[in-house]
Motif scaffolding. Structure first.
Motif, PDB file in Angstrom:
ATOM      1  N   ASP A 175      16.558   0.241 -21.510  1.00 39.91           N
ATOM      2  CA  ASP A 175      16.014   1.597 -21.398  1.00 39.91           C
ATOM      3  C   ASP A 175      14.555   1.526 -20.956  1.00 39.91           C
ATOM      4  O   ASP A 175      13.628   1.841 -21.701  1.00 39.91           O
ATOM      5  N   LEU A 176      14.323   1.123 -19.707  1.00 36.47           N
ATOM      6  CA  LEU A 176      12.979   0.976 -19.171  1.00 36.47           C
ATOM      7  C   LEU A 176      12.736   2.005 -18.079  1.00 36.47           C
ATOM      8  O   LEU A 176      13.660   2.447 -17.394  1.00 36.47           O
ATOM      9  N   ASP A 177      11.470   2.404 -17.930  1.00 35.86           N
ATOM     10  CA  ASP A 177      11.093   3.248 -16.794  1.00 35.86           C
ATOM     11  C   ASP A 177      11.024   2.353 -15.567  1.00 35.86           C
ATOM     12  O   ASP A 177      10.326   1.339 -15.560  1.00 35.86           O
ATOM     13  N   VAL A 178      11.758   2.753 -14.526  1.00 36.75           N
ATOM     14  CA  VAL A 178      11.874   1.917 -13.338  1.00 36.75           C
ATOM     15  C   VAL A 178      11.309   2.653 -12.132  1.00 36.75           C
ATOM     16  O   VAL A 178      11.450   3.873 -12.005  1.00 36.75           O
ATOM     17  N   TYR A 179      10.673   1.887 -11.235  1.00 39.74           N
ATOM     18  CA  TYR A 179      10.016   2.455 -10.063  1.00 39.74           C
ATOM     19  C   TYR A 179      10.288   1.576  -8.851  1.00 39.74           C
ATOM     20  O   TYR A 179      10.688   0.425  -8.970  1.00 39.74           O
ATOM     21  N   ARG A 180      10.041   2.162  -7.681  1.00 40.68           N
ATOM     22  CA  ARG A 180      10.189   1.416  -6.436  1.00 40.68           C
ATOM     23  C   ARG A 180       9.169   1.929  -5.427  1.00 40.68           C
ATOM     24  O   ARG A 180       8.849   3.115  -5.405  1.00 40.68           O
ATOM     25  N   CYS A 181       8.655   1.020  -4.604  1.00 42.91           N
ATOM     26  CA  CYS A 181       7.733   1.415  -3.540  1.00 42.91           C
ATOM     27  C   CYS A 181       8.512   2.150  -2.452  1.00 42.91           C
ATOM     28  O   CYS A 181       9.577   1.695  -2.030  1.00 42.91           O
ATOM     29  N   ASP A 182       7.970   3.287  -1.996  1.00 38.48           N
ATOM     30  CA  ASP A 182       8.681   4.071  -0.980  1.00 38.48           C
ATOM     31  C   ASP A 182       8.540   3.477   0.424  1.00 38.48           C
ATOM     32  O   ASP A 182       9.123   3.975   1.376  1.00 38.48           O
ATOM     33  N   LYS A 183       7.765   2.378   0.534  1.00 31.75           N
ATOM     34  CA  LYS A 183       7.543   1.784   1.842  1.00 31.75           C
ATOM     35  C   LYS A 183       8.258   0.445   1.993  1.00 31.75           C
ATOM     36  O   LYS A 183       9.058   0.259   2.918  1.00 31.75           O
ATOM     37  N   CYS A 184       7.993  -0.487   1.089  1.00 34.11           N
ATOM     38  CA  CYS A 184       8.589  -1.816   1.216  1.00 34.11           C
ATOM     39  C   CYS A 184       9.775  -2.029   0.277  1.00 34.11           C
ATOM     40  O   CYS A 184      10.488  -3.032   0.385  1.00 34.11           O
ATOM     41  N   GLY A 185       9.978  -1.101  -0.672  1.00 32.31           N
ATOM     42  CA  GLY A 185      11.120  -1.215  -1.576  1.00 32.31           C
ATOM     43  C   GLY A 185      10.869  -2.087  -2.792  1.00 32.31           C
ATOM     44  O   GLY A 185      11.785  -2.297  -3.604  1.00 32.31           O
ATOM     45  N   GLN A 186       9.655  -2.632  -2.957  1.00 35.29           N
ATOM     46  CA  GLN A 186       9.343  -3.473  -4.112  1.00 35.29           C
ATOM     47  C   GLN A 186       9.681  -2.726  -5.404  1.00 35.29           C
ATOM     48  O   GLN A 186       9.350  -1.562  -5.571  1.00 35.29           O
ATOM     49  N   ASN A 194       0.806  -1.220   0.000  1.00 38.09           N
ATOM     50  CA  ASN A 194       0.000   0.000   0.000  1.00 38.09           C
ATOM     51  C   ASN A 194       0.840   1.271   0.000  1.00 38.09           C
ATOM     52  O   ASN A 194       0.302   2.382   0.130  1.00 38.09           O
ATOM     53  N   GLY A 195       2.169   1.135  -0.148  1.00 33.74           N
ATOM     54  CA  GLY A 195       3.013   2.319  -0.229  1.00 33.74           C
ATOM     55  C   GLY A 195       2.828   3.050  -1.546  1.00 33.74           C
ATOM     56  O   GLY A 195       2.093   2.611  -2.434  1.00 33.74           O
ATOM     57  N   ILE A 196       3.519   4.188  -1.699  1.00 31.64           N
ATOM     58  CA  ILE A 196       3.446   4.984  -2.922  1.00 31.64           C
ATOM     59  C   ILE A 196       4.592   4.595  -3.856  1.00 31.64           C
ATOM     60  O   ILE A 196       5.741   4.460  -3.428  1.00 31.64           O
ATOM     61  N   ILE A 197       4.288   4.409  -5.127  1.00 28.76           N
ATOM     62  CA  ILE A 197       5.303   4.042  -6.118  1.00 28.76           C
ATOM     63  C   ILE A 197       5.957   5.313  -6.640  1.00 28.76           C
ATOM     64  O   ILE A 197       5.279   6.231  -7.097  1.00 28.76           O
TER      65      ILE A 197
END
Length: 389
Positions: free
Chosen positions: A197-208, A170-173
């Protein structure tokens, strides 16, 4: 509203990697509260704070907590950009084996609405008011519950915020721009093989870690399809949208609305009567009536009842009697204690809480003696005119 063989709504498709579809603007401000005013007029801790503006972002105002049996339902809410926490296995074990209602306390502390499949849980005295019961027996029941829940709470969906919450926690990506951080995420979660060359993201809570790829076989594309199907389900169910469709601009909103209307007609559910019609009334900012209503406990200007319900975490007036002054005249009313001291005549600790031996109900009884008034001459004349017509 979706095909029965729609496998992309299954949990398997919510475990893959997917992107933040649009820019996430995270409000870092803490919820502000006027402590002094709260002391003067306590509010139930389970009800979210709504702004007075008509432009309330309801998706950010309403927060949910779901019991451990509703994993899929939780993921659906998160995909729609809604704040939905899930009871942990440890919390569920504490609840079932030791009767520790951690989820009740969490709802009250964080102002979340509880969603559960347990009728037993719902019947517990300390269960937060407003708790929503879901029947998990059939997939169609869960889909119907989703639509009913969103209608009940007046949720307006914003497609640009879909897929901006982590389905795991439920964290923010958030977006990742550092090449070294991207490389770390690829190493942790397995390089997808669709190009570097991909757009990459991470959860600010669990790091997923997440990344976006247009490749049809990618999990990101499958989750996009799942989100699109949920969006269609909501549109057909009558959920309002706000803002542009963004990533989902290929969906014909008007067509989906027409499909939903036809489905409701076929099922005999045209939203006449019941909670759906009430919600439509409440959304009408021009809703009015021609009755001359007055509270039986009004002094002519202000309400005189300080409270009708007093518990350890709520004090307020929940019960009222309104009457039409053009048709009725008030001759008396039941006594309501004006303060805590009047409630606690024996002066004992917590003696003001309801129910008690003096006040045996959890609500104070309100009552009024009313008599019919003689209709005015003009009213009689209007009645005769209408009958002659």
């Amino acid at each position: 509203a979706v095909d029965n063989d729609d496998a992309s709504l299954n949990d398997d498709f919510f475990t893959g990697n997917f992107p933040e579809i649009s820019n996430v603007i995270q409000d870092k401000k803490e919820d502000g509260h006027d402590n002094e005013s709260l002391l003067q007029k306590p509010k139930p801790s389970f009800i979210p704070e709504y702004e007075s503006s008509s432009k309330v972002d309801s998706s950010h105002q309403v927060k949910y907590l779901l019991d451990v049996t509703l994993n899929k339902f939780t993921r659906w809410l998160r995909i729609l950009g809604l704040d939905a926490e899930l009871e942990t296995d440890e919390q569920e074990k504490a609840r079932t084996s030791r009767k520790e209602m951690i989820l009740f306390e969490k709802c009250k502390k964080e102002k979340r609405i509880l969603i559960t499949t347990s009728k037993t849980l719902l019947q517990r005295k300390e269960c937060p008011a407003g708790t929503y019961l879901v029947s998990p027996n059939k997939s169609s029941n869960i889909e119907d519950s989703l639509i009913h829940l969103l209608l009940l709470h007046g949720i307006t969906l914003q497609p640009r915020k879909f897929l901006t919450r982590c389905v795991v926690c439920n964290g923010i990506i958030i977006g990742i721009h550092s090449p070294s951080e991207k490389k770390t995420i690829f190493q942790e979660y397995g390089f997808p093989g669709f190009g570097e060359d991909l757009d990459v993201y991470r959860c600010d809570k669990c790091g997923q870690g997440y990344w976006w790829s247009d490749a049809p076989q990618s999990s990101a594309s499958r989750v996009k399809d799942s989100a699109a199907r949920l969006l269609r389900l909501c549109i057909r169910g009558g959920i309002e949208l706000e803002g542009n469709l963004g990533f989902f601009d290929f969906i014909d909103v008007e067509k989906e609305k027409r499909i939903g209307e036809e489905e409701r007609k076929t099922l005999g559910n045209d939203r006449v009567g019941g909670i759906d019609e009430v919600m439509l009334w409440l959304k009408d900012d021009k809703l009015s009536h021609n009755l001359k209503l007055q509270s039986a406990y009004s002094d002519g200007i202000n309400e005189t009842i300080p409270f009708t319900n007093v518990t350890s975490d709520f004090v307020g007036a929940l019960d009222y009697i309104f009457f039409d002054t053009a048709a009725l005249q008030q001759r008396g009313r039941l006594y309501i204690p004006p303060n805590f001291r009047a409630l606690n005549s024996k002066n004992i600790t917590n003696g003001h809480l309801l129910p008690s031996d003096t006040w045996p109900s959890d609500h104070l009884a309100v009552g009024a003696k009313l008599v019919m008034q003689e209709p005015s001459t003009s009213a009689v004349a209007e009645s005769k005119d209408s009958q002659s017509d």
